[in-house]
Design an enzyme around this catalytic site. Structure first.
Site, PDB file in Angstrom:
ATOM      1  N   CYS A 141      -4.797  -2.978   2.925  1.00 45.94           N
ATOM      2  CA  CYS A 141      -4.551  -2.860   4.360  1.00 45.94           C
ATOM      3  C   CYS A 141      -5.767  -3.152   5.238  1.00 45.94           C
ATOM      4  CB  CYS A 141      -3.929  -1.511   4.684  1.00 45.94           C
ATOM      5  SG  CYS A 141      -3.195  -1.536   6.336  1.00 45.94           S
ATOM      6  N   ASN A 162       0.196  -0.998   5.457  1.00 42.09           N
ATOM      7  CA  ASN A 162       1.081  -0.181   6.309  1.00 42.09           C
ATOM      8  C   ASN A 162       0.430  -0.234   7.684  1.00 42.09           C
ATOM      9  OD1 ASN A 162       2.843   2.323   4.638  1.00 42.09           O
ATOM     10  ND2 ASN A 162       1.372   1.092   3.504  1.00 42.09           N
ATOM     11  N   ASN A 180      -7.040   5.983  -2.131  1.00 39.65           N
ATOM     12  CA  ASN A 180      -5.921   5.101  -1.790  1.00 39.65           C
ATOM     13  C   ASN A 180      -6.065   3.890  -2.722  1.00 39.65           C
ATOM     14  OD1 ASN A 180      -4.083   3.369  -0.586  1.00 39.65           O
ATOM     15  ND2 ASN A 180      -4.682   3.885   1.502  1.00 39.65           N
ATOM     16  N   GLU A 227      -6.652   8.792   7.351  1.00 37.23           N
ATOM     17  CA  GLU A 227      -7.067   8.345   6.003  1.00 37.23           C
ATOM     18  C   GLU A 227      -8.441   8.878   5.624  1.00 37.23           C
ATOM     19  OE1 GLU A 227      -6.161   4.488   4.285  1.00 37.23           O
ATOM     20  OE2 GLU A 227      -5.246   3.955   6.202  1.00 37.23           O
ATOM     21  N   LYS A 259      -9.370   1.750  -2.198  1.00 37.29           N
ATOM     22  CA  LYS A 259      -9.612   1.243  -0.831  1.00 37.29           C
ATOM     23  C   LYS A 259     -10.978   1.669  -0.292  1.00 37.29           C
ATOM     24  CE  LYS A 259      -7.178   1.206   3.652  1.00 37.29           C
ATOM     25  NZ  LYS A 259      -5.913   1.653   4.295  1.00 37.29           N
ATOM     26  N   GLU A 295       0.852  -1.201   0.000  1.00 39.04           N
ATOM     27  CA  GLU A 295       0.000   0.000   0.000  1.00 39.04           C
ATOM     28  C   GLU A 295       0.889   1.253   0.000  1.00 39.04           C
ATOM     29  OE1 GLU A 295      -1.675   0.818   3.885  1.00 39.04           O
ATOM     30  OE2 GLU A 295      -3.435   1.810   3.040  1.00 39.04           O
TER      31      GLU A 295
HETATM   32  N1  CDT Z   1      -3.117   1.511   6.362  1.00 38.12           N
HETATM   33  C1  CDT Z   1      -4.022   0.950   7.173  1.00 38.12           C
HETATM   34  O1  CDT Z   1      -5.152   0.721   6.781  1.00 38.12           O
HETATM   35  N2  CDT Z   1      -3.614   0.702   8.420  1.00 38.12           N
HETATM   36  C2  CDT Z   1      -4.501   0.239   9.437  1.00 38.12           C
HETATM   37  C3  CDT Z   1      -4.038   0.781  10.743  1.00 38.12           C
HETATM   38  C4  CDT Z   1      -5.178   1.139  11.569  1.00 38.12           C
HETATM   39  S1  CDT Z   1      -4.684   2.003  13.016  1.00 38.12           S
HETATM   40  C5  CDT Z   1      -5.839   3.241  13.010  1.00 38.12           C
HETATM   41  C6  CDT Z   1      -4.604  -1.276   9.527  1.00 38.12           C
HETATM   42  O2  CDT Z   1      -5.726  -1.766   9.630  1.00 38.12           O
HETATM   43  O3  CDT Z   1      -3.588  -1.967   9.565  1.00 38.12           O
END
Ligand code: CDT
Length: 300
Positions: free
Chosen positions: A168, A193, A106, A142, A123, A46
């Site tokens: 993600c 990420n 995204n 986001e 996304k 991502e």
């Molecule tokens: N990039 C991404 O979606 N990261 C989220 C972190 C959430 S913390 C608010 C994940 O679900 O891994």
């Protein structure tokens, strides 16, 4: 057997000062390794091209325009498309997309072995918050930087293999996998990420990796599909993200995994018929699913 060689290219942190050209150079080095190993498809994480910029608050998101791509391909990433065509290897990577009419997504694309974009996903599950939380050690904005994806959960024909993409946080939602499985997906690729600590939470640190693997392994098994899940990881602009890049079989078992937090390539020869046992048995949807009882899922 239907054999397919899946490669995942995990990336260590990409800091604010890193140029697109430097990032693409790192991607190409892994692309070359994967191609030499006979990969059909190489998947990058991502927001591969930039730092995870939604961790920083900006009153006006348009001041972050430098992080978005307004055309795909563009000159900075063209070498990846050229490499794909020359070596007949497909690839997939995530980036921030700014459309001509000003929408921000995204996004992840799937590029075939001729260097053509054959699939795009925007996304859908955008985690975090919309407002600035000044006391938090970092933000997860986001919802401020992106709109909810408007393309649905697509499955794309990649040289006869049905490929779906999630990004993600989508991997934590069973509905996302199920929508792909209902379209007979063979391989689900997921870039992520994931910080080692949720902002504002005091969750035990080991749970970030546990929940990542739990979600992807359950998703593979319950979809009767292969899952390739690939991290941007390690320290990025001083913030730490988990690794956990893995290739997961339709049995739910991990067949290959990265244990470091560096630029790393893994590659597996996978048999796409392995899921058939589940598709024709436990998860034979047409005789076992009960959609007539699932109405609440779309009402709330
Ligand atoms: N990039 C991404 O979606 N990261 C989220 C972190 C959430 S913390 C608010 C994940 O679900 O891994």
């Amino acid at each position: 057997m239907r054999m397919f060689t899946l490669a995942l290219a995990q990336m260590a942190g990409i800091n604010t000062e890193d140029t697109r050209e430097a990032v693409v150079g790192r991607m190409l080095a892994m692309f070359e390794k994967a191609a030499a190993g006979g990969a059909d498809l190489v998947v990058f994480p991502e927001l591969t091209l930039t730092t995870f910029f939604p961790r920083t608050y900006r009153e006006d998101v348009s001041t972050a325009d430098e992080y978005y791509e307004t055309a795909m391909p563009n000159p900075a990433v063209q070498p990846l498309f050229d490499f794909a065509k020359e070596h007949e290897v497909g690839f997939s990577f995530g980036y921030a997309e700014l459309t001509e009419d000003g929408h921000r997504f995204n996004t992840q694309i799937l590029v075939d072995k001729t260097g053509e974009i054959v699939g795009k996903y925007r996304k859908i599950h955008l985690p975090g918050h919309l407002e600035h939380i000044p006391d938090a050690p970092y933000q997860h904005l986001e919802k401020s930087y992106f709109e909810v994806g408007d393309l649905g959960f697509g499955v794309f024909d990649f040289h006869g293999v049905e490929v779906g993409m999630l990004i993600c946080n989508d991997r934590r939602w069973p509905e996302a996998y199920r929508t792909l499985a209902l379209q007979d997906v063979d391989v689900i690729v997921i870039g992520f990420n994931t910080p080692d600590q949720s902002p504002g939470g005091d969750e035990q640190p080991h749970l970030a990796m546990f929940h990542h693997l739990l979600s992807c392994q359950a998703g593979a098994y319950q979809s009767s599909a292969w899952v390739g899940t690939v991290a941007k990881c390690g320290y990025e602009d001083g913030h730490h993200m988990i690794g956990g890049t893995a290739i997961i079989a339709p049995t739910g078992e991990i067949v290959s995994r990265v244990f470091d937090e560096k630029d790393s390539v893994i590659l597996s020869d996978i048999d796409l018929t392995l899921g058939d046992f589940y598709k024709n048995g436990t998860f034979r949807y047409e005789i076992h699913r009960r959609p007539e009882t699932y109405g609440l899922l779309t009402e709330r």
